[in-house]
Design a protein around this motif. Structure first.
Motif, PDB file in Angstrom:
ATOM      1  N   LEU A 526       5.787 -41.598   7.974  1.00  6.66           N
ATOM      2  CA  LEU A 526       4.651 -40.747   8.322  1.00  6.66           C
ATOM      3  C   LEU A 526       4.977 -39.291   8.028  1.00  6.66           C
ATOM      4  N   ASP A 527       4.058 -38.635   7.342  1.00 12.22           N
ATOM      5  CA  ASP A 527       4.090 -37.189   7.070  1.00 12.22           C
ATOM      6  C   ASP A 527       3.015 -36.585   7.981  1.00 12.22           C
ATOM      7  N   VAL A 597       9.778 -44.982  13.947  1.00 11.61           N
ATOM      8  CA  VAL A 597       9.028 -44.642  12.738  1.00 11.61           C
ATOM      9  C   VAL A 597       9.652 -43.400  12.110  1.00 11.61           C
ATOM     10  N   THR A 598       9.905 -43.446  10.820  1.00 11.12           N
ATOM     11  CA  THR A 598      10.493 -42.310  10.120  1.00 11.12           C
ATOM     12  C   THR A 598       9.443 -41.225   9.919  1.00 11.12           C
ATOM     13  N   LEU A 599       9.745 -40.029  10.405  1.00 14.87           N
ATOM     14  CA  LEU A 599       8.883 -38.865  10.217  1.00 14.87           C
ATOM     15  C   LEU A 599       9.502 -37.956   9.168  1.00 14.87           C
ATOM     16  N   MET A 600       8.669 -37.413   8.290  1.00 12.02           N
ATOM     17  CA  MET A 600       9.125 -36.413   7.324  1.00 12.02           C
ATOM     18  C   MET A 600       8.242 -35.178   7.473  1.00 12.02           C
ATOM     19  N   LEU A 634      18.249 -34.263   5.717  1.00 10.18           N
ATOM     20  CA  LEU A 634      18.763 -35.506   5.143  1.00 10.18           C
ATOM     21  C   LEU A 634      17.691 -36.584   5.011  1.00 10.18           C
ATOM     22  N   THR A 635      16.814 -36.693   6.004  1.00 11.97           N
ATOM     23  CA  THR A 635      15.829 -37.782   5.996  1.00 11.97           C
ATOM     24  C   THR A 635      14.951 -37.785   4.746  1.00 11.97           C
ATOM     25  N   PRO A 636      14.330 -36.660   4.352  1.00 10.66           N
ATOM     26  CA  PRO A 636      13.519 -36.697   3.128  1.00 10.66           C
ATOM     27  C   PRO A 636      14.336 -37.063   1.893  1.00 10.66           C
TER      28      PRO A 636
END
Length: 697
Positions: A526-527, A597-600, A634-636
């Protein structure tokens, strides 16, 4: 009646003419015609019914068309009777758009004697404005300010807070008459004028005029040999007469060339390239993998690559090595903004804010490809860019792009076009046909591209994910997943209705928990773009966006005024829903993060500073500071497949980092205290760049 008929006829003619021009325009930039170029039917479908323009009694209207990416979305009608000028300007795209009716009179020097306007801004917020000059005094009032001043003997030009495009031509003509092509501005500031190239078009000669002092970069306007306004063009937007549309590719090219020269000069002045190795000493180094900050570290950079990271033992730097003494300051990997639409000075403000990597989420494709090349070459200031290519359907609420897809074959050609040109992702937009999502997702995945976007109208987020989406843009689409009655999300209702629905959404309910678990299971990213939602729901017309508070005050006066708006007008009786919208959104952000949930972080707003606010809101939601820093570094890099090159400060990685005069582990607002930004080993001084943008300290 004649005016109405003339406008209707012109609009129909423009629709056909624009469709005929799109493919040749694309070929002028590329060897291959875009197979999905809009047809005449597409252009006709994009037409939006606007009220007939008002014209001064007994006068004829000079009509210009308003275009976004070549698609006609509105008009500007100019009429003149004696000394009085009336401009009726309106456009509509995706349910938004300005409607301004402005009248003015000028003195012999072309300076405003009187100006009055009424209408609404892009977000449909009502506006009125008035300027008067009499008895040696000037006074003005609009929704962002009210003031007055003694009229200077040398004269001054009142720059309205909300003006139609024609007023740019009015200012250019006044500057041509002014000594040295220089004028004081009211309420504040100063404008200057330079001339650019002249283009022959339809038996006329159109000359580019560049106005400095009213934006971060020179503002362009084209005048004909009679000094009448011929065209106002920017990266997304064009206002010009139908007869000048055939010349648009040449006008745009000449204007972009002028922009490139300006950008190259700025980049040369603002970029410091070490002549040898670069050593950063005595830094407090943040490691996003283990969320730790290591004291007293040194980083050696050679040729844009990190060579060594180790404790600083105090030994002298090798001969010929340039040294940055961190003196215990916080050194971290360069920030990411995964939701931008690059234009103007966005790249400059990214580097000012410590953003060294970004993702462009939809743009005018061919100019973007060239801009990214300039970023990489250092001839324009900007971050490294991952490119996402937009695909959209047709209709009056379709997004601003010429990549219109209505069939599986068109989808295939669009995916191949993007993949062949180094794009990493496909972005689906709101008018895209739901039944085409699964086929285009399969095609994109087969070419190694990720798939994301707005959830198309008449589709829910869960269905979008089931069809193959790897990622969703904007948190509001997660909210609307639980309200199937909100089916048509192509217009601004996707923002306004959400504020009301949030109060009805039980964040602890089984459906919400189940959906979050499904996003985690499918690794759906999710962005959120929370900062722009904060601006819409928590701001007020006439106030700076929350993301820019403390910064807008430092902008040049004319830029500052334009940014004092952007909030959605609160519908009567909905005040409580809007007041609670942001806190509820932040609770949802925390639920998503805690649920795996991965947030960017992305902004979709003013570059650089808005990212800082986005990250502050994550902390306000309850996400620990260190985890927020990892999300922004790092995540993005991991999600977008470049973790082998960036995202952390480690040997062998690209030398992209930011030095802060503060500790964001204690106070996330310390991200705003950027001392140095380093991209590819090149060093940038944010204070110097802000000064170049006309900002005060």
């Amino acid at each position: 009646m004649k005016t109405t008929y003339r406008f209707t006829l012109l609009a129909a003619l423009c629709a056909t003419l624009c469709a005929a021009l799109w493919a040749p325009t694309a070929r002028a930039h590329d060897d291959h015609e875009r197979q999905w170029a809009p047809t005449a039917a597409d252009a006709q479908a994009a037409q939006v019914a606007l009220p007939a323009p008002q014209v001064l009694p007994g006068a004829k209207a000079l009509l210009s068309q308003v275009q976004i990416h070549g698609m006609t979305v509105g008009r500007q009608a100019l009429s003149r009777q004696g000394d009085e000028v009336l401009v009726d300007y309106a456009f509509s795209e995706r349910g938004r758009g300005d409607q301004i009716r402005a009248r003015w009179t000028l003195d012999a020097r072309g300076l405003p004697l009187r100006y009055e306007a009424e209408g609404n801004d892009y977000w449909k917020v009502p506006l009125t404005e008035r300027f008067d000059r009499a008895d040696g005094k000037a006074s003005w009032k609009n929704r962002v300010e009210q003031g007055g001043a003694a009229w200077p003997e040398t004269g001054a030009f009142y720059l309205p807070a909300n003006a139609p495009p024609e007023f740019t031509g009015v200012l250019a003509r006044a500057l041509l008459k002014a000594p040295g092509q220089r004028l004081a501005l009211l309420p504040a500031g100063e404008a200057t004028l330079t001339k650019g190239p002249t283009i022959a078009a339809g038996g006329r000669r159109l000359t580019l005029h560049l106005i400095s002092g009213i934006d971060f970069t020179p503002v362009a306007v084209w005048l004909d040999e009679r000094q009448q306004t011929a065209a106002v063009i920017d990266d997304w937007f064009e206002v010009l007469e139908a007869r000048d549309v055939p010349a648009l590719p040449r006008l745009s090219t000449a204007q972009r060339d002028a922009d490139k020269r300006w950008s190259a000069d700025l980049a040369k002045r603002m970029t410091h390239v070490p002549q040898g190795d670069l050593l950063i000493r005595h830094a407090r180094l943040f490691e996003p993998r283990d969320l730790a900050a290591r004291e007293d570290m040194r980083v050696l950079i050679r040729g844009g690559v990190i060579v060594r990271v180790e404790p600083d033992d105090g030994s002298p730097a090798p001969a010929g090595t340039e040294v940055i003494e961190a003196a215990g300051r916080f050194l971290m990997p360069g920030l990411w903004d995964v939701h931008q639409h690059f234009s103007g000075t966005d790249g400059v403000f990214d580097l000012i804010a410590g953003v060294t990597s970004a993702r462009d989420m939809a743009n005018d494709n061919l100019p973007l490809i060239e801009r990214v090349k300039r970023f990489d070459a250092g001839t324009e200031l900007g971050p490294r860019v991952v490119k996402a290519g937009i695909v959209e359907g047709v209709g009056p609420l379709a997004g601003p792009t010429d990549v219109r897809v209505e069939t599986v074959e068109q989808a295939r050609k669009a995916v191949d076009w993007y993949a062949d040109r180094g794009y990493e992702q496909i972005k689906i937009y709101s008018s895209f046909k739901p039944e085409l999502v699964r086929p285009i997702a399969d095609m994109a995945h087969a070419r190694g591209l990720r798939v994301s976007g707005h959830v198309p109208a008449f589709m829910r987020a869960g269905q979008f994910i089931d069809a193959g989406a790897d990622e969703i843009q904007h948190l509001n689409f997660i909210v609307l997943n639980f309200f199937p009655e909100v089916a048509d999300t192509r217009g601004k209702d996707r923002y306004t209705v959400m504020a009301e629905k949030l109060l009805q959404l039980d964040l602890d309910s089984a459906p919400v928990a189940g959906f979050i678990a499904e996003m985690r299971r499918r690794h759906t990213v999710l962005d959120p773009t929370v900062a722009i939602l904060e601006g819409l729901y928590s701001g007020a017309p006439g106030e700076p966006p929350a993301a820019l508070k403390g910064m807008v005050e430092r902008f040049p006066p004319t830029v500052r005024r334009r940014l004092l708006s952007g909030a959605v007008a609160v519908p009567p009786g909905k005040e409580e829903a809007y007041r609670q919208a942001l806190p509820r959104l932040l609770q949802l952000v925390k639920r998503l993060h805690d649920g795996g949930v991965t947030l960017m972080p992305g902004t979709d707003a003013f570059a650089g500073y808005t990212l800082h606010r986005e990250l502050e809101l994550y902390v306000r939601a309850g996400i620990p500071n260190a985890e927020v820093l990892r999300l922004a570094t790092l995540t993005p890099a991991q999600v977008l497949g470049v973790a082998g090159q960036r995202g952390e400060i480690a040997a062998g990685k690209q030398a992209d980092m930011v030095l802060l005069d503060g500790d964001p582990l204690k106070d996330i607002a310390a991200l705003r205290q950027v001392v140095k930004t380093i991209k590819a080993g090149r060093v940038f001084d944010p204070a110097q760049m802000e000064a170049a943008m006309g900002m005060t300290k």
